[in-house]
Design a protein around this motif. Sequence first.
Motif, PDB file in Angstrom:
ATOM      1  N   ARG A  33       0.843  -1.203   0.000  1.00  0.00           N
ATOM      2  CA  ARG A  33       0.000   0.000   0.000  1.00  0.00           C
ATOM      3  C   ARG A  33       0.872   1.245   0.000  1.00  0.00           C
ATOM      4  N   LYS A  34       0.355   2.313  -0.557  1.00  0.00           N
ATOM      5  CA  LYS A  34       1.130   3.548  -0.684  1.00  0.00           C
ATOM      6  C   LYS A  34       1.610   4.084   0.656  1.00  0.00           C
ATOM      7  N   ASP A  35       0.775   3.984   1.681  1.00  0.00           N
ATOM      8  CA  ASP A  35       1.180   4.501   2.994  1.00  0.00           C
ATOM      9  C   ASP A  35       1.883   3.437   3.846  1.00  0.00           C
ATOM     10  N   GLY A  36       1.988   2.205   3.321  1.00  0.00           N
ATOM     11  CA  GLY A  36       2.696   1.133   4.019  1.00  0.00           C
ATOM     12  C   GLY A  36       1.939   0.505   5.179  1.00  0.00           C
ATOM     13  N   LEU A  37       0.634   0.800   5.274  1.00  0.00           N
ATOM     14  CA  LEU A  37      -0.162   0.289   6.398  1.00  0.00           C
ATOM     15  C   LEU A  37      -1.381  -0.479   5.901  1.00  0.00           C
ATOM     16  N   ASP A  38      -1.831  -1.449   6.722  1.00  0.00           N
ATOM     17  CA  ASP A  38      -3.043  -2.192   6.403  1.00  0.00           C
ATOM     18  C   ASP A  38      -4.235  -1.246   6.286  1.00  0.00           C
ATOM     19  N   TYR A  39      -5.277  -1.673   5.576  1.00  0.00           N
ATOM     20  CA  TYR A  39      -6.480  -0.851   5.424  1.00  0.00           C
ATOM     21  C   TYR A  39      -7.420  -1.013   6.614  1.00  0.00           C
ATOM     22  N   ARG A  40      -7.185  -2.046   7.444  1.00  0.00           N
ATOM     23  CA  ARG A  40      -7.959  -2.239   8.666  1.00  0.00           C
ATOM     24  C   ARG A  40      -7.001  -2.204   9.858  1.00  0.00           C
ATOM     25  N   CYS A  41      -7.504  -1.792  10.996  1.00  0.00           N
ATOM     26  CA  CYS A  41      -6.672  -1.755  12.208  1.00  0.00           C
ATOM     27  C   CYS A  41      -6.344  -3.188  12.631  1.00  0.00           C
ATOM     28  N   LYS A  42      -5.383  -3.323  13.514  1.00  0.00           N
ATOM     29  CA  LYS A  42      -4.945  -4.649  13.959  1.00  0.00           C
ATOM     30  C   LYS A  42      -6.091  -5.439  14.595  1.00  0.00           C
ATOM     31  N   ALA A  43      -6.917  -4.776  15.383  1.00  0.00           N
ATOM     32  CA  ALA A  43      -8.037  -5.460  16.045  1.00  0.00           C
ATOM     33  C   ALA A  43      -9.024  -6.007  15.004  1.00  0.00           C
ATOM     34  N   CYS A  44      -9.333  -5.215  13.992  1.00  0.00           N
ATOM     35  CA  CYS A  44     -10.269  -5.661  12.943  1.00  0.00           C
ATOM     36  C   CYS A  44      -9.654  -6.772  12.094  1.00  0.00           C
ATOM     37  N   MET A  45      -8.360  -6.663  11.795  1.00  0.00           N
ATOM     38  CA  MET A  45      -7.689  -7.706  11.007  1.00  0.00           C
ATOM     39  C   MET A  45      -7.670  -9.018  11.788  1.00  0.00           C
ATOM     40  N   ARG A  46      -7.391  -8.938  13.074  1.00  0.00           N
ATOM     41  CA  ARG A  46      -7.365 -10.129  13.927  1.00  0.00           C
ATOM     42  C   ARG A  46      -8.744 -10.791  13.944  1.00  0.00           C
ATOM     43  N   ALA A  47      -9.784  -9.991  14.109  1.00  0.00           N
ATOM     44  CA  ALA A  47     -11.153 -10.524  14.138  1.00  0.00           C
ATOM     45  C   ALA A  47     -11.529 -11.129  12.784  1.00  0.00           C
ATOM     46  N   ARG A  48     -11.134 -10.474  11.707  1.00  0.00           N
ATOM     47  CA  ARG A  48     -11.450 -10.958  10.360  1.00  0.00           C
ATOM     48  C   ARG A  48     -10.764 -12.295  10.090  1.00  0.00           C
ATOM     49  N   LEU A  49      -9.478 -12.391  10.431  1.00  0.00           N
ATOM     50  CA  LEU A  49      -8.752 -13.641  10.203  1.00  0.00           C
ATOM     51  C   LEU A  49      -9.282 -14.763  11.083  1.00  0.00           C
ATOM     52  N   LYS A  50      -9.642 -14.442  12.304  1.00  0.00           N
ATOM     53  CA  LYS A  50     -10.200 -15.440  13.209  1.00  0.00           C
ATOM     54  C   LYS A  50     -11.495 -16.004  12.628  1.00  0.00           C
ATOM     55  N   GLU A  51     -12.315 -15.120  12.091  1.00  0.00           N
ATOM     56  CA  GLU A  51     -13.578 -15.532  11.474  1.00  0.00           C
ATOM     57  C   GLU A  51     -13.326 -16.394  10.236  1.00  0.00           C
ATOM     58  N   ARG A  52     -12.366 -15.989   9.415  1.00  0.00           N
ATOM     59  CA  ARG A  52     -12.069 -16.747   8.195  1.00  0.00           C
ATOM     60  C   ARG A  52     -11.502 -18.117   8.515  1.00  0.00           C
ATOM     61  N   TYR A  53     -10.693 -18.219   9.585  1.00  0.00           N
ATOM     62  CA  TYR A  53     -10.097 -19.496   9.941  1.00  0.00           C
ATOM     63  C   TYR A  53     -11.111 -20.490  10.490  1.00  0.00           C
ATOM     64  N   LYS A  54     -12.310 -20.035  10.813  1.00  0.00           N
ATOM     65  CA  LYS A  54     -13.355 -20.961  11.235  1.00  0.00           C
ATOM     66  C   LYS A  54     -13.803 -21.837  10.067  1.00  0.00           C
ATOM     67  N   ASP A  55     -13.642 -21.325   8.853  1.00  0.00           N
ATOM     68  CA  ASP A  55     -13.959 -22.082   7.644  1.00  0.00           C
ATOM     69  C   ASP A  55     -12.815 -23.067   7.400  1.00  0.00           C
ATOM     70  N   GLU A  56     -13.075 -24.364   7.610  1.00  0.00           N
ATOM     71  CA  GLU A  56     -12.026 -25.387   7.537  1.00  0.00           C
ATOM     72  C   GLU A  56     -11.364 -25.462   6.161  1.00  0.00           C
ATOM     73  N   SER A  57     -12.117 -25.270   5.091  1.00  0.00           N
ATOM     74  CA  SER A  57     -11.519 -25.341   3.752  1.00  0.00           C
ATOM     75  C   SER A  57     -10.536 -24.182   3.539  1.00  0.00           C
ATOM     76  N   TYR A  58     -10.886 -22.993   4.032  1.00  0.00           N
ATOM     77  CA  TYR A  58      -9.982 -21.842   3.942  1.00  0.00           C
ATOM     78  C   TYR A  58      -8.713 -22.107   4.754  1.00  0.00           C
ATOM     79  N   ARG A  59      -8.894 -22.631   5.954  1.00  0.00           N
ATOM     80  CA  ARG A  59      -7.767 -22.924   6.834  1.00  0.00           C
ATOM     81  C   ARG A  59      -6.817 -23.935   6.181  1.00  0.00           C
TER      82      ARG A  59
END
Length: 184
Positions: A33-59
Amino acid sequence: MPIRNNFAINGRKFCTGCQTEKDVSEFGIQRTRKDGLDYRCKACMRARLKERYKDESYRQQKLATGARWREAHPDADMNKYYKRKYGITMDDYNRMFVEQNGVCAICGKEEKTRRRKKSSGNERLAVDHCHETGEIRGLLCFKCNTAMGSLGDTRDHVMRVIHYLSKSLSDSDGESFRIGKSSL
């Protein structure tokens, strides 16, 4: 809803996850990214990844992708590990390995002990270092490194072991030791 600028300005950035403006320290690094930072804060990224990892095929897909990458780049993880833990690169390790002819600095044997679930290839020799100064002494096999770790970095402990074993020598050339009623 109006489109907001999602780049860091004056130490602040808008999170697209929780829809709030936060300090840039609350965002992870994203080099693409141009500013070198994620588009979501660390808390939101953590929650998003946690949710995605619940999907066994994605994991499973993510785990398989990581395994393929490590298989194709076997030295990459070790290079990061050596750099972080000992301050050396994989090239430094390889140079020591060649200088020692690929064998343990103590027993002179190749590494044979399997400690990880590797499918092929030899285990690496361990980097032996002084725990007080961080100075690297050489590369050791698993057995010798474990013995050194048990003895500690003191000359006194090593001399006590030598003295103990010297008293138990069963022959003059030092090939075998007698402990109790059994020969080693």
